[in-house]
Design an enzyme around this catalytic site. Structure first.
Site, short mmCIF file in Angstrom:
data_model
loop_
_atom_site.label_atom_id
_atom_site.label_comp_id
_atom_site.label_asym_id
_atom_site.label_seq_id
_atom_site.Cartn_x
_atom_site.Cartn_y
_atom_site.Cartn_z
N ASP A 49 -31.40 38.80 11.33
CA ASP A 49 -31.01 37.44 11.72
C ASP A 49 -29.66 37.48 12.45
OD1 ASP A 49 -31.08 34.67 11.86
OD2 ASP A 49 -31.24 34.37 9.69
N ASP B 30 -36.87 27.68 13.31
CA ASP B 30 -36.75 27.20 11.93
C ASP B 30 -37.51 25.90 11.74
OD1 ASP B 30 -35.34 29.29 10.91
OD2 ASP B 30 -33.37 28.38 11.19
C1 DGJ Z 1 -31.87 31.39 9.87
C2 DGJ Z 1 -33.30 31.83 9.90
O1 DGJ Z 1 -33.95 31.38 11.06
C3 DGJ Z 1 -33.99 31.33 8.64
O2 DGJ Z 1 -35.35 31.65 8.67
C4 DGJ Z 1 -33.31 31.91 7.44
O3 DGJ Z 1 -33.48 33.32 7.44
C5 DGJ Z 1 -31.83 31.56 7.46
N1 DGJ Z 1 -31.22 31.89 8.70
C6 DGJ Z 1 -31.11 32.25 6.34
O4 DGJ Z 1 -29.76 32.05 6.36
#
Ligand code: DGJ
Length: 692
Positions: A448, A516
């Site tokens: 990430d 997300d």
């Molecule tokens: C952003 C990601 O897109 C989410 O799926 C998740 O992993 C969060 N970060 C965690 O902080």
């Protein structure tokens, strides 16, 4: 694939659907000749010179049609400030080499210490032309200042109009497709965020305004770079269109010392005569064959714990979810953020990559063993480029972050960016990742990256522009080393959702977290934009809880599945709150997905219909999968039927579920009869097999 005509000094690069030609003019400057439908070398030599008609003292005489513009009044592909201040470049050609499908043209400036290589590469089994540039400082003590060095400039034939397709968005709304008339003058698509971005993505398509999903000429380019980028399009007053693009953005410059080289990322391009659908399919094939490191694999069904737990991760909680994930058929259990350091929220812990002792008293092995016992592989979330100021790492190494000594350090999501261009930082990251992966037999990293870059400085670095590109290269190198040392490791690219999806990151990852936003209705639009370039096998899509945490929308479980099944299906809801009946239905749908997975992930992709009824069709080896979604029924009217594509009109296709047999010709001409209950959200999955 590559021919050269020494008499006209023309090079011709050919793929089955496209020809690309350039020539050297009398003074050694490479000039663009052709990009579009296939031509022979003889025909390419007959293409009229690319010249604006206006014969005016306000136009630059030799700028038109430059293959790699360095002079004139349009956007330059290269700008260099020489010691003493001059900026003019006059190329001389030192010759060229051809190795297989790779052409290199070598240039040097007539009187200054600057050399350039223009690279072109075509693959035998593809339709994409890859281009990049290498600059070199060839002598003298004083450095060269590189103000801009693009990977390539592209020109299309004179069209009756110009329409630009690209995507814009934000966190939670990535990849929103825009198709709009290109205005006269210059249009800049860019990211100044140090990452390819949610708000834009470094690709575009051009047509004359008349192309459709399956017809019309389309020219398209995509940049293989995960940092700041810039593509400048110029629609001239004489109605010619050219664009130039590469890494960096306005104000970022690089210093080249004597003997030093600067290599740009690949800027790839393709031409298709058969519309946006054909263009997307060519990109998909190219990415599968020539970009992804393991593009021929099938991606597993992931269960990810993020939406279920947030940071409230515990060993028992994860084990409980793992049991339920295995029950619904997940093949990879991925523990998300919250497992390490003092990570109970986004305020602390990033950088301290040891399991939190309160949450995992005996480390990760107990959970991993349980996941394996349940028959799943184990994956874990990491964010290696980031650090919270409230962390042991930052307290020990406050100088490891990108920063300018006398400026504030802007916090975004309470975190700062580690400078992966510093060898000690990259090697620290590699070492703990290597230990984590190797020490626990971890199969999958969700890598990430949750903030844009600001204060991009490295005190003492000398060249102020380097950290922008060094950071990206450092990330690439760490990923490449990990993959080389752990051949079974697979990586998901993620940046707060789909903030870092590009041909550069996909070269060292296996799939990308699309957004997300997991609301299936919004996802239809997000996936539509994602799929313009990137193939279904890279598009991670989870089914999550309803109502959706972001939009509050309530959608049937089956609808959520049918949308996510169009990519790499995953499950990301809190399964402990799903009823037994919901989990049972989920297990059936996951099993069904596994059955259609080879067609979805490795088949050829067609987009169907217009809202309110849209869908996708995948075709592979006589098997056809259609996923269709209806969002609403405006005015109560039945939507237009979905006419299928790419079937044999003379063949028949049997519906695997109902046994009904359809004529290919009828499915092509009149569409597929669909059972869509009710008036609002409804969806259907149809599997057809060619029977004769
Ligand atoms: C952003 C990601 O897109 C989410 O799926 C998740 O992993 C969060 N970060 C965690 O902080």
């Amino acid at each position: 694939m590559i021919e050269f005509d020494p008499r006209h000094r023309i090079w011709l690069l050919s793929t089955p659907t496209m020809a690309y030609a350039l020539r050297l003019d009398e003074d050694g400057t490479p000039r663009h000749v052709h990009w579009g439908r296939p031509l022979t070398l003889e025909q390419a030599a007959a293409v009229p010179p690319f010249r604006d008609p206006a014969d005016s003292s306000f136009e630059y005489p030799r700028a038109d049609g430059a293959e790699f513009p360095v002079a004139g009044f349009g956007p330059p592909a290269l700008q260099v400030r020489f010691p003493g201040g001059g900026q003019e470049i006059e190329w001389r050609c030192d010759g060229h080499t051809v190795e297989g499908g790779h052409l290199t043209i070598r240039l040097h400036d007539r009187c200054r210490p600057l050399a350039a290589e223009l690279h072109y590469r075509v693959h035998e089994d593809g339709e994409v032309l890859e281009r990049w540039t290498v600059l070199r400082h060839t002598g003298g003590d004083a450095p060269l200042e590189v103000l801009r060095v693009d990977s390539a400039a592209w020109s299309v034939p004179h069209l009756a109009g110009y329409r630009l397709s690209h995507v814009t968005g934000a966190w939670g709304s990535e990849f929103r497709l825009r198709r709009e008339a290109l205005p006269g003058g210059e249009t800049v698509l860019t990211s100044r965020r140090g990452v390819s971005g949610h708000h834009a993505n470094p690709w575009l398509m051009i047509d004359d305004g008349g192309a459709g999903e399956e017809h019309g000429e389309v020219w398209s380019t995509a940049l293989a770079w995960s940092g700041s980028w810039r593509i400048t399009l110029h629609r001239s007053p004489a109605e010619r269109l050219r664009w130039s693009g590469g890494f960096g953005h306005d104000g970022v410059t690089w210093r080249l010392e004597q003997g030093e080289s600067l290599e740009t990322p690949v800027f790839a391009g393709l031409y298709r005569p058969d519309g946006f659908g054909g263009t997307s399919r060519s990109w998909h094939a190219y990415i599968a064959r020539h970009v992804l490191p393991a593009g021929s694999e099938l991606r597993p069904v992931v269960y990810n714990s993020w939406e279920a737990t947030g940071w409230a991760v515990t060993e028992e909680g994860q084990k409980g979810l793992a049991v339920l994930a295995a029950e619904v058929g997940a093949e990879m259990f991925v523990m998300d953020d919250g497992w390490f350091g003092a990570r109970d929220s986004d305020e602390a812990g990033l950088g301290d990559w040891v399991p939190n002792p309160g949450k995992f008293p005996t480390g990760l092995d107990g959970l991993i063993a349980e996941v394996h016992r349940l028959g799943m592989r184990f994956g874990i979330w990491v964010e290696p480029e980031m650090v919270n100021p409230d962390s042991d790492l930052y307290r020990a190494h406050p100088d490891w972050v990108l920063h300018e000594p006398d400026r504030r350090r802007t916090l975004l999501r309470n975190q700062l960016v580690l400078d992966f261009g510093r060898p000690e930082v990259a090697s620290w990251a590699h070492d703990w990742l290597d230990r984590l992966v190797g020490g626990h037999g971890i199969d999958f990293l969700k890598w990430d990256m949750n903030r844009a870059l600001t204060e991009v400085g490295r005190p003492g670095a000398g060249d102020p522009g380097r950290p922008w590109i060094d950071h990206v290269r450092g990330v690439y190198e760490v990923m490449d080393r990990l993959r080389a040392d752990h051949p079974r490791l697979r990586i998901e690219a993620c940046a707060g959702g789909g903030g870092r999806v590009d041909l550069g990151v996909l070269r060292r990852t296996d799939e990308a977290w699309t957004s997300d936003n997991t609301d299936a209705a919004d996802r239809i639009a997000i996936q539509h934009g994602f799929g313009q370039i990137y193939p279904a096998r890279t598009m991670a899509a989870w089914v999550t809880d309803s109502p959706n945490f972001l939009t509050g929308r309530d959608l049937p479980l089956r609808f959520r599945f049918h949308v996510a099944m169009a990519g790499v299906l995953g499950v990301g809801g809190d399964l402990s709150r799903w009823s037994a009946a919901e989990r049972g239905e989920a297990a059936e749908l996951v099993a069904l997905y596994k059955e259609i997975r080879p067609v979805v992930q490795h088949g050829v992709h067609y987009r169907l219909g217009e809202p309110p009824l849209t869908g996708v069709q995948y075709v592979a080896d006589g098997r056809v999968v259609v996923l269709a979604w209806r969002l609403s029924s405006p005015f109560g009217a039945p939507p237009a039927p979905l006419r299928l594509r790419a079937l044999d009109p003379d063949a028949r296709y049997r519906d695997d579920d109902t046994g009904a047999v359809h004529h290919g010709a009828v499915l092509l001409a009149h569409g597929l009869p669909l059972e869509l209950p009710g008036r609002s959200h409804a969806s259907v999955l149809v599997r057809l097999t060619r029977v004769e």
